[in-house]
Design an enzyme around this catalytic site. Structure first.
Site, short mmCIF file in Angstrom:
data_model
loop_
_atom_site.label_atom_id
_atom_site.label_comp_id
_atom_site.label_asym_id
_atom_site.label_seq_id
_atom_site.Cartn_x
_atom_site.Cartn_y
_atom_site.Cartn_z
N GLU A 1 -39.72 -29.54 -9.24
CA GLU A 1 -39.54 -28.24 -8.57
C GLU A 1 -40.80 -27.40 -8.76
O GLU A 1 -41.22 -27.14 -9.88
CB GLU A 1 -38.34 -27.53 -9.20
CG GLU A 1 -38.18 -26.07 -8.83
CD GLU A 1 -37.21 -25.34 -9.75
OE1 GLU A 1 -37.32 -24.10 -9.86
OE2 GLU A 1 -36.34 -26.00 -10.36
N THR B 1 -37.30 -20.66 -7.60
CA THR B 1 -37.43 -19.20 -7.53
C THR B 1 -37.40 -18.75 -6.07
O THR B 1 -38.18 -17.89 -5.64
CB THR B 1 -38.70 -18.69 -8.25
OG1 THR B 1 -38.90 -19.41 -9.46
CG2 THR B 1 -38.55 -17.21 -8.62
N LYS C 1 -27.42 -23.75 -11.71
CA LYS C 1 -28.44 -23.64 -12.75
C LYS C 1 -28.02 -22.54 -13.72
O LYS C 1 -27.91 -21.38 -13.33
CB LYS C 1 -29.80 -23.31 -12.15
CG LYS C 1 -30.92 -23.28 -13.17
CD LYS C 1 -32.25 -22.94 -12.53
CE LYS C 1 -32.40 -21.44 -12.30
NZ LYS C 1 -33.79 -21.06 -11.93
#
Length: 218
Positions: free
Chosen positions: A48, A77, A137
């Site tokens: 990621e 993000t 998450k």
């Protein structure tokens, strides 16, 4: 948006098999393809890149152009629909948010790719699941520790929980043993300064291999 050459379930299968994904958060990434190859050689096939890195769309595109079969690339993000669309256009196969972002979930659903949505409290976990998150998450995971993850598993036994934030080689196995679907590794494997300097692929490969070994050793 570009067509995705990888079925969305392939990403989840790879994460489930490896039980870890690398989160690269650095001021620059000189050679994204080499970095992803080093991580894969160390046993971490899912990477990621985050929107906190300037020019992350170009980073994603470079990594996607040289992506190895069996490896997977995502954007983290992700806060807005525009960021989500840009990441997918650049080749991201999954999206990760730091918090509940319904608009990002909608873009991911339209593109047919999974989203890992950030949450912490039971209410947030439930909301993330209801928004269609393929996994949730849990952030910041280390602040609350592995037992907090076990507590969340009580009311949400079917949720795929992925702890992130402060997860390292010393605590990753505890998170997995107490019910994590996978863990996110960050600075323990891909220190920002090391990534930004470039040319440290051998060290990053070794860091990834060491993390995986400690995570899986009996």
């Amino acid at each position: 948006m570009n067509d995705q050459s990888t079925d969305s379930t392939d990403v989840l299968h790879a994460i489930a098999a490896d039980r870890v994904l690398a989160v690269v958060r650095a001021p620059r990434v000189p050679d994204p393809a080499a970095l992803c190859a080093a991580l894969a050689d160390g046993g971490i096939r899912t990477v990621e890149f985050t929107f906190t890195t300037p020019g992350v769309a170009d980073v994603l595109a470079q990594a996607a152009a040289a992506r190895r079969p069996g490896t997977h690339l995502g954007a983290g993000t992700v806060l807005t629909a525009d960021q989500a669309a840009a990441a997918i256009d650049a080749g991201a196969e999954f999206l990760v948010t730091p918090a509940l972002r319904p608009e990002v979930a909608k873009v991911a659903a339209r593109a047919g790719i999974p989203v890992l949505m950030g949450a912490l409290t039971p209410t947030e976990v439930l909301t993330a699941v209801e928004l269609g998150a393929a996994a949730v998450k849990i952030f910041p995971a280390a602040t609350f520790g592995p037992r907090y993850l076990k507590d969340l598993r009580g009311p949400f036994p079917d949720a795929r929980l992925v702890p992130s934030g402060g997860v390292n080689a010393g605590n990753a196995r505890a998170f997995l043993e107490l019910g994590a679907f996978a863990v996110c590794c960050g600075t323990d494997v891909v220190p920002p300064d090391l990534v930004a300097a470039g040319g440290a692929e051998a060290e990053i490969r070794d860091r990834a291999a060491a993390f995986v070994e400690r995570m899986t050793q009996d």
